[in-house]
Scaffold this active site. Structure first.
Site, PDB file in Angstrom:
ATOM      1  N   ASP A   8       0.814  -1.093   0.062  1.00 54.61           N
ATOM      2  CA  ASP A   8       0.062   0.087  -0.087  1.00 54.61           C
ATOM      3  C   ASP A   8       0.886   1.181   0.164  1.00 54.61           C
ATOM      4  O   ASP A   8       1.589   1.519   1.157  1.00 54.61           O
ATOM      5  CB  ASP A   8      -0.937   0.055   1.184  1.00 54.61           C
ATOM      6  CG  ASP A   8      -1.822  -1.217   1.392  1.00 54.61           C
ATOM      7  OD1 ASP A   8      -1.227  -2.294   1.327  1.00 54.61           O
ATOM      8  OD2 ASP A   8      -2.768  -1.212   1.679  1.00 54.61           O
ATOM      9  N   GLU A  39      -4.189   2.146  -2.719  1.00 57.44           N
ATOM     10  CA  GLU A  39      -5.460   2.428  -2.246  1.00 57.44           C
ATOM     11  C   GLU A  39      -5.373   3.441  -1.276  1.00 57.44           C
ATOM     12  O   GLU A  39      -6.425   3.994  -0.822  1.00 57.44           O
ATOM     13  CB  GLU A  39      -6.373   1.261  -1.885  1.00 57.44           C
ATOM     14  CG  GLU A  39      -5.561   0.696  -0.430  1.00 57.44           C
ATOM     15  CD  GLU A  39      -6.828   0.394   0.703  1.00 57.44           C
ATOM     16  OE1 GLU A  39      -7.870   0.480   0.194  1.00 57.44           O
ATOM     17  OE2 GLU A  39      -6.574   0.407   1.757  1.00 57.44           O
ATOM     18  N   ASN A  40      -4.230   3.802  -0.752  1.00 58.39           N
ATOM     19  CA  ASN A  40      -4.036   4.905   0.296  1.00 58.39           C
ATOM     20  C   ASN A  40      -3.196   6.068  -0.369  1.00 58.39           C
ATOM     21  O   ASN A  40      -2.400   6.758   0.768  1.00 58.39           O
ATOM     22  CB  ASN A  40      -3.506   4.314   1.413  1.00 58.39           C
ATOM     23  CG  ASN A  40      -4.302   3.349   2.184  1.00 58.39           C
ATOM     24  OD1 ASN A  40      -3.724   1.990   2.210  1.00 58.39           O
ATOM     25  ND2 ASN A  40      -5.194   3.453   2.592  1.00 58.39           N
ATOM     26  N   ASN A  67     -10.273  -1.420   0.345  1.00 60.35           N
ATOM     27  CA  ASN A  67     -11.516  -0.852   1.145  1.00 60.35           C
ATOM     28  C   ASN A  67     -11.546   0.627   0.783  1.00 60.35           C
ATOM     29  O   ASN A  67     -12.727   1.087   1.250  1.00 60.35           O
ATOM     30  CB  ASN A  67     -11.321  -1.337   2.535  1.00 60.35           C
ATOM     31  CG  ASN A  67     -10.429  -0.902   3.348  1.00 60.35           C
ATOM     32  OD1 ASN A  67      -9.265  -0.967   2.944  1.00 60.35           O
ATOM     33  ND2 ASN A  67     -10.480  -0.149   4.234  1.00 60.35           N
ATOM     34  N   HIS A  68     -10.456   1.184   0.431  1.00 58.77           N
ATOM     35  CA  HIS A  68     -10.597   2.718   0.416  1.00 58.77           C
ATOM     36  C   HIS A  68     -10.719   3.076  -1.186  1.00 58.77           C
ATOM     37  O   HIS A  68     -10.353   4.231  -1.759  1.00 58.77           O
ATOM     38  CB  HIS A  68      -9.413   3.602   0.689  1.00 58.77           C
ATOM     39  CG  HIS A  68      -9.201   3.517   2.171  1.00 58.77           C
ATOM     40  ND1 HIS A  68     -10.131   4.243   3.170  1.00 58.77           N
ATOM     41  CD2 HIS A  68      -8.347   2.901   3.208  1.00 58.77           C
ATOM     42  CE1 HIS A  68      -9.924   3.937   4.394  1.00 58.77           C
ATOM     43  NE2 HIS A  68      -9.066   3.169   4.521  1.00 58.77           N
ATOM     44  N   HIS A 153      -6.627  -8.167  -0.273  1.00 58.81           N
ATOM     45  CA  HIS A 153      -6.446  -7.099   0.618  1.00 58.81           C
ATOM     46  C   HIS A 153      -7.502  -7.317   1.863  1.00 58.81           C
ATOM     47  O   HIS A 153      -8.545  -7.314   1.658  1.00 58.81           O
ATOM     48  CB  HIS A 153      -7.211  -5.765  -0.202  1.00 58.81           C
ATOM     49  CG  HIS A 153      -6.955  -4.530   0.537  1.00 58.81           C
ATOM     50  ND1 HIS A 153      -5.551  -3.829   0.573  1.00 58.81           N
ATOM     51  CD2 HIS A 153      -7.789  -3.510   1.333  1.00 58.81           C
ATOM     52  CE1 HIS A 153      -5.794  -2.559   1.061  1.00 58.81           C
ATOM     53  NE2 HIS A 153      -6.831  -2.618   1.720  1.00 58.81           N
ATOM     54  N   HIS A 178      -3.055  -4.317   2.986  1.00 60.30           N
ATOM     55  CA  HIS A 178      -4.085  -3.777   4.120  1.00 60.30           C
ATOM     56  C   HIS A 178      -3.400  -3.384   5.322  1.00 60.30           C
ATOM     57  O   HIS A 178      -3.894  -2.253   5.856  1.00 60.30           O
ATOM     58  CB  HIS A 178      -5.258  -4.675   4.149  1.00 60.30           C
ATOM     59  CG  HIS A 178      -6.136  -3.987   5.245  1.00 60.30           C
ATOM     60  ND1 HIS A 178      -7.102  -2.727   4.808  1.00 60.30           N
ATOM     61  CD2 HIS A 178      -6.838  -4.179   6.335  1.00 60.30           C
ATOM     62  CE1 HIS A 178      -7.807  -2.458   5.695  1.00 60.30           C
ATOM     63  NE2 HIS A 178      -7.644  -3.259   6.696  1.00 60.30           N
ATOM     64  N   HIS A 180      -0.297  -2.770   6.447  1.00 57.98           N
ATOM     65  CA  HIS A 180       0.717  -1.602   6.434  1.00 57.98           C
ATOM     66  C   HIS A 180       1.812  -2.078   7.142  1.00 57.98           C
ATOM     67  O   HIS A 180       2.804  -1.380   7.521  1.00 57.98           O
ATOM     68  CB  HIS A 180       0.259  -0.437   7.003  1.00 57.98           C
ATOM     69  CG  HIS A 180      -0.843   0.229   6.124  1.00 57.98           C
ATOM     70  ND1 HIS A 180      -1.076   1.652   6.014  1.00 57.98           N
ATOM     71  CD2 HIS A 180      -1.723  -0.250   5.146  1.00 57.98           C
ATOM     72  CE1 HIS A 180      -2.197   1.953   5.309  1.00 57.98           C
ATOM     73  NE2 HIS A 180      -2.349   0.651   4.628  1.00 57.98           N
TER      74      HIS A 180
END
Length: 273
Positions: A8, A39-40, A67-68, A153, A178, A180
């Protein structure tokens, strides 16, 4: 084939370390395919079109999400016109975008990249096992793809491990994202699939999951609403996993964790240097 997956990307430090280091690594390690979870990438929450283009221009072939995926509302639109950006395949029918992509390498090999999201301790979607099975059945390893990379994820390591064994022998790499935080369980499963529970993040590790420390600590202490989470702004570390596959089977021959930057012990595929 030489594959690199990066965990991520969190905010500006993550984008910076990818932009600064990936182009040289792609050439130095003679990489055939690079996948990056983005995604982040936009301040820790979602991705914009400009940032997606930035990651692709740095040397990524495919950008995955989680999820983001749609925290930045523009992603609902531009994901439809960006074939190299994929979101979890187990989003409900009708969700914009796609859950898998096939790219052709410079040498003409075909790589299937699949994104799926877990359901334990995370906003549950449809069944990820069924979604991944469908994607891999439509483009089987050795028949329609020379390599298969799956980004799972998810939060729970039990779900990630079960997912890895479920796809063992059908994918070149199953890697978790996910949390991190890079795990130390990189290995090749009995069926020949490279596996890692979590690739970690590309971001500032002098942080709480890539965020400035004060607000997360305050939330744990006080359990009350507070300030918005902001990404830490120190030097980023590049984290992920490198895999070398057997050209005849598409399965893994060797696997190495990748950690390049401050705060964590550095490691990389020395056999490729």
């Amino acid at each position: 084939m030489r594959l690199l997956f990066l965990g991520d990307v969190v905010g500006r430090p993550g984008r910076r370390v990818v932009a600064d280091r990936l182009p040289a690594l792609r050439e130095r390690w003679r990489l055939d395919c690079v996948v990056v979870n983005g995604e982040n990438a936009a301040g820790g929450f979602g991705i914009t079109e400009a940032i997606c283009d930035e990651i692709l221009q740095a040397g990524a072939d495919v950008v995955t999400l989680g999820n983001h995926s749609f925290d930045q509302r523009e992603a609902l639109v531009f994901i439809e016109r960006q074939p190299h950006l994929i979101r979890p395949a187990n989003y409900p029918p009708g969700t914009p975008g796609r859950g898998a992509a096939v790219i052709e390498t410079a040498k003409g090999a075909r790589v299937l990249v699949v994104n799926a999201m877990g359901r334990i301790f995370i906003d549950p979607l449809d069944d990820p096992f069924t979604a991944a099975d469908k994607a891999l059945s439509a483009c089987p390893l050795r028949e329609a793809a020379d390599a298969v990379i799956v980004d799972f994820h998810a939060e729970a390591t039990s779900e990630k491990q079960a997912f890895g064994y479920f796809l063992d022998g059908r994918a070149s790499l199953v890697v978790g994202t996910h949390t991190h935080t890079p795990t130390a369980d990189h290995r090749i499963l009995p069926g020949g699939t490279a596996y890692l529970s979590d690739a970690g993040m590309c971001g500032d590790y002098d942080s709480v999951l890539g965020m400035q420390k004060d607000e997360p600590i305050r939330r744990f202490l006080q359990k009350t609403p507070g300030s918005r989470l902001e990404t830490a702004q120190g030097e980023g570390t590049l984290c992920g996993i490198a895999v070398e596959t057997d050209d005849s089977t598409g399965l893994a021959k060797a696997v190495w964790p990748v950690r390049l930057g401050p705060h964590l012990a550095e490691t990389w595929p020395e056999a490729w240097d």
